[in-house]
Design a protein around this motif. Structure first.
Motif, short mmCIF file in Angstrom:
data_model
loop_
_atom_site.label_atom_id
_atom_site.label_comp_id
_atom_site.label_asym_id
_atom_site.label_seq_id
_atom_site.Cartn_x
_atom_site.Cartn_y
_atom_site.Cartn_z
N ASP A 807 0.81 -1.22 0.00
CA ASP A 807 0.00 0.00 0.00
C ASP A 807 0.84 1.27 0.00
O ASP A 807 0.57 2.20 -0.76
CB ASP A 807 -0.93 0.01 1.22
CG ASP A 807 -2.00 -1.07 1.14
OD1 ASP A 807 -2.34 -1.48 0.01
OD2 ASP A 807 -2.46 -1.53 2.21
N ARG A 808 1.84 1.34 0.86
CA ARG A 808 2.62 2.57 1.00
C ARG A 808 3.50 2.78 -0.22
O ARG A 808 4.19 1.87 -0.68
CB ARG A 808 3.48 2.50 2.27
CG ARG A 808 4.18 3.82 2.62
CD ARG A 808 5.05 3.68 3.86
NE ARG A 808 6.13 2.73 3.66
CZ ARG A 808 6.21 1.55 4.25
NH1 ARG A 808 5.26 1.15 5.08
NH2 ARG A 808 7.22 0.74 4.02
N LYS A 809 3.51 4.00 -0.72
CA LYS A 809 4.28 4.30 -1.92
C LYS A 809 5.76 4.37 -1.61
O LYS A 809 6.17 4.63 -0.48
CB LYS A 809 3.80 5.62 -2.53
CG LYS A 809 2.36 5.55 -3.03
CD LYS A 809 1.91 6.88 -3.62
CE LYS A 809 0.46 6.79 -4.11
NZ LYS A 809 -0.01 8.08 -4.67
N LEU A 810 6.57 4.15 -2.65
CA LEU A 810 8.01 4.10 -2.49
C LEU A 810 8.66 5.46 -2.33
O LEU A 810 9.84 5.55 -1.97
CB LEU A 810 8.65 3.40 -3.69
CG LEU A 810 8.26 1.95 -3.97
CD1 LEU A 810 9.01 1.44 -5.20
CD2 LEU A 810 8.56 1.06 -2.77
N ASP A 811 7.92 6.55 -2.56
CA ASP A 811 8.58 7.85 -2.59
C ASP A 811 8.95 8.38 -1.21
O ASP A 811 9.54 9.46 -1.11
CB ASP A 811 7.76 8.89 -3.36
CG ASP A 811 6.35 9.05 -2.84
OD1 ASP A 811 5.97 8.35 -1.89
OD2 ASP A 811 5.61 9.89 -3.39
N ASP A 812 8.62 7.64 -0.14
CA ASP A 812 9.19 8.04 1.15
C ASP A 812 10.66 7.61 1.24
O ASP A 812 11.39 8.08 2.12
CB ASP A 812 8.39 7.48 2.32
CG ASP A 812 8.34 5.95 2.33
OD1 ASP A 812 8.69 5.34 1.29
OD2 ASP A 812 7.94 5.38 3.35
#
Length: 832
Positions: A807-812
């Motif tokens: 779910d969490r995007k990679l851009d962090d």
């Protein structure tokens, strides 16, 4: 631009000069109602040319081509705008006969012209109304259907050649030409007279369209489209319900003056900001952000570094930037403050980074990520297509990099792709000092017998990529790619020379390849590899069958891959042949004798639903008995955005062929594995699946296995992911083809897909930094799911596929990569 062609004095109605500066008519009138002295409108007839202009701009309209030529009054800025109408998603030039156009008065050009949609007709009414005091012109188009017409959708579009211009979108900032953005307005930057395009209908769509390969020397186009409107179906006797569209251009006497007018037109509360940029002899840009850090303004200073503009009062953070790798420190400044805003871009300190493999101590090729923290702005090391510096990214060739940086605090990180950890450290750079950092990465995801592949990637000589082959191979190695195919448009790509020059031949294997980019007619893009240099398959005036036959001629072991089958703008093969996954048959004229389908394309990274759509296409083909391998490729054309290696295809081969025993990668074995479907596709999660047949033989993706009879199908499933990749679920799917009707007169049984196994996986927070413990300890922490399978296979099932999602995007962790992780295997085939 003012027209360069000589004009026949007897065809006075052929060309009308108009001021094209976009906005809507209501806004134009509102702006024209401002207090102050108005310029006298210019309406001069010279031969067959009628010109309208104001203090800054002159405009000419060519009705038979739909071209709007704009030129500044001082002749220092020129551009050609192409007006077009998008009808039901298909673009057509906004052309009309010269007799359809009339100069209503000194400020308005009007036209009424027919629009043909198949056998139906509609009437278009175009008004171009200019305010000569502001150099603002509103373009309004009303499309009215004739009686009996069906409902159709319309959008108004303006296109122009990029010609080195950069785009700035308030709320988003500088935009890469590979990105599609929706916003209220876009500013097209120019050294002297920038201009803005916007619409009162709401958000406009800003994107780039690849050049028409049928036109020699064609360049990419910037296209700006209005929101789509529908002209409703018109029944006899009913009042028409037309589609109303508006789009316009606002041209500025200077960059600061443009921004003031633009924000006033959007009814923002504005106040004056005056200031100066010190510390440079170069021309700088001043950038303003709101409280949340959203960029609102990017204005150029004058030659002495001074600037004066009206800015929205929400623009409270200011900094100056050069094209080089440094910016000023951010300054909080509220517009209207009775003081001069001073920004200093004097050089700060420096950063020296060494990137190593923590377990061998050797320096490694990696991507360096430098992000400003605690109010420090992100640096820019160069344009978005250069591996040695693209925005805040830098591909480090020999594990060592040194660069100047403005004073401030930064998070310095290094990545080498989805098999590796990301090490990061927060540092403070001080003026006159160099900060030394060592980042240690670990290969935490074991990959025995796996070869990470990018099968569709671009550099020069592709017409739409400025990336050099040397920079492209460096970006691939920094992403941890093992095998690549340089698929240039209608040119065979070859990485031999750049790999040798950079001494990277042992780190990246490749085969030559080509992306067949068809036109006249356009019916899609197709990857062919390995394909020998010297010639290419037919791409002009050809057919899919001819492309496939030529692709295999001389070597039946080559792979034919359908690239981005759902990409719009006349590029996606499935769109063009009208393939519908809900219909249990292949459309007439559609070829399915290709080997691989690019299910996951880098252009879809930010929108997983588009990849899910192509997954449905692929599942439908599997249910129709088509043994087609699933692949995923970056289709990367730049460095900073849409990174090489994301997504990627993993080929499953023997350890020796994978290079695990010290030998070079066996490229023929890799190609054979892809052709056979021994693959899985991923933007982060790693899948290990093995099923046990009744005869005890194991089966992995691409293999066949006898379907069990009266007993469950047993297997083993493991999912891994690097510490910074999110994984939240895994499922095992089976496809059951449709069948004959259950009874006379009944509909045929529909194909279906059943979930045989599903498990939720607890999400873990992103972890950056040094991985502790032994390498085995670190590898064990990458296991997100590990379990035995006992699958009840439905009667008639033909294939099994595993899908993993996060779910969490990679851009962090990876800037400019808003990617929800996704992975899926090619099919394991069930035989009976």
């Amino acid at each position: 631009m003012t027209p360069s062609e000589s004009l026949d004095s007897h065809s006075k109605r052929d060309v009308f000069g108009v001021a094209i500066v976009a906005a809507l008519i209501a806004l134009a009138l509102a702006f024209g109602a401002q207090r102050g002295r108005r310029a006298v409108p210019v309406a001069a007839r010279a031969g067959e040319v009628t010109e309208l202009g104001g203090a800054v701009a002159r405009y000419s309209f060519f009705p038979t081509s739909g071209r709007l030529a704009i030129a500044s009054a001082d002749a220092r800025s020129r551009a050609d705008l192409e007006m077009s109408l998008v009808v039901d998603g298909a673009e057509r030039p906004l052309v009309m006969r010269r007799g359809d156009v009339q100069l209503r008065d000194k400020t308005t050009l009007s036209a009424s012209f027919p629009i043909e949609i198949g056998e139906e007709r509609a009437t278009g009414a175009l008004d171009l109304r200019m305010d000569p005091a502001s150099d603002l012109l509103a373009a309004s188009l009303v499309v009215t259907p004739e009686t009996g017409s069906a409902a159709h959708t319309y959008a108004l579009r303006i296109g122009l050649a990029q010609a080195g211009r950069s785009l700035f979108v308030p709320g988003a900032g500088s935009v890469a030409d590979t990105t599609t953005v929706e916003a209220r307005t876009v500013v097209v930057e120019d050294e002297v007279h920038p201009f803005a395009l916007f619409s009162a209908q709401g958000a406009i769509s800003i994107s780039e369209i690849a050049p028409d390969v049928a036109q020699p020397g064609a360049q990419p186009r910037i296209v700006v489209s209005t929101k789509t409107e529908t002209a409703a179906q018109r029944s006899p006797g009913a009042a028409p319900k037309p589609a109303r569209l508006d789009l316009g251009v606002l041209i500025g006497a200077s960059s600061p003056l443009l921004w003031g007018r633009l924000w006033r037109l959007q009814k923002a509360q504005v106040a004056k900001v005056e200031g100066v940029v010190k510390g440079t002899t170069e021309r700088a840009h001043v950038i303003a952000l709101d409280e949340e850090g959203h960029p609102l303004i990017r204005a150029a200073t004058d030659a002495q570094g001074h600037f004066a503009l009206e800015a929205p009062t929400s623009a409270v953070q200011w900094f100056a930037a050069l094209e080089a790798a440094h910016t000023s420190a951010p300054v909080r400044f509220v517009p209207g403050t009775p003081a001069e805003l001073r920004l200093d871009v004097s050089p700060g300190g420096g950063l020296h980074v060494k990137v190593i493999d923590a377990d061998t101590g050797q320096r490694i090729v990696a991507r360096l990520l430098v992000k400003g923290v605690e109010g420090t702005l992100d640096p820019s090391f160069g344009p978005d297509y250069r591996a040695s510096g693209a925005g805040p990214l830098m591909d480090v060739h020999d594990g060592d990099a040194e660069t100047p940086l403005p004073s401030g605090k930064y998070r310095v990180a290094a990545t080498k792709g989805i098999e590796w950890s990301i090490d990061a450290e927060v540092v403070e750079v001080q003026s006159g000092h160099t900060k030394n950092v060592e980042l240690a990465l670990r290969h935490v995801v074991p990959t025995p017998g796996l070869v990470g592949c990018d099968l569709h990637v671009h550099a020069r000589p592709s017409f739409d990529s400025p990336v050099t082959p040397e920079d492209r191979v460096l970006s691939l190695v920094s992403a941890g790619i093992d095998f690549a195919v340089p698929t240039e448009h209608n040119v065979v790509g070859d990485y031999t020379a750049p790999l040798e020059m950079l001494r990277l031949s042992k780190q990246l294997s490749h085969v030559t390849g080509v992306e067949v980019t068809t036109y006249n007619p356009r019916f899609g893009h197709f990857g062919v590899f390995p394909y020998p240099p010297g010639s290419v398959p037919p791409f002009k005036g050809t057919t899919a069958g001819a492309v496939f036959a030529a692709g295999r001629r001389g070597d039946p072991n080559r792979v034919i891959q359908v690239n981005h089958p759902r990409l719009p703008s006349g590029i996606g093969y499935f769109h063009i042949v009208n393939f519908d996954p809900r219909v249990p048959r292949i459309p007439s004229g559609m070829r399915t004798d290709f080997d691989a389908l690019e299910v996951y394309n880098g252009y879809d990274l930010a929108n997983r639903s588009r990849t899910e759509t192509v997954l449905e296409d692929w599942f439908a083909l599997l249910n129709l008995g088509k043994h087609i391998a699933a692949t995923g490729s970056s289709d990367s054309h730049r460095i900073q955005y849409q990174w090489a290696g994301y997504p990627r295809t993993y080929a499953l081969v023997e350890a020796k062929a994978a290079g695990d025993t010290g030998q070079p990668i066996d490229t023929a074995a890799v190609v054979a594995a892809i052709k056979k479907g021994r693959t899985f596709v991923t933007s982060g999660p790693m899948i290990e699946i093995e099923l046990a047949g009744p005869d005890g033989r194991p089966a992995r993706p691409g293999d066949e296995i006898p379907a069990p009879r009266g007993a469950p199908l047993l297997g083993k499933l493991r999912v891994r992911a690097a510490p910074w990749v999110d994984v939240t679920g895994v499922e095992v799917l089976a496809g059951v083809p449709g069948g004959p009707p259950a009874s006379p007169g009944a509909a045929p049984a529909a194909s279906r897909r059943e979930v045989l196994f599903k498990a939720a996986i607890p999400s873990r927070p992103t972890r950056l930094g040094k991985e502790e413990g032994t390498l085995d300890d670190a590898a064990s922490r990458t296991v997100r799911f590990d379990g035995d399978l006992s699958l009840t296979v439905p009667e008639g099932a033909r294939w099994i596929v595993v899908v993993v999602r996060g779910d969490r995007k990679l851009d962090d962790a990876l800037p400019f990569m808003p990617v929800q992780p996704l992975a899926f295997t090619s099919a394991i085939w069930l035989t009976r």
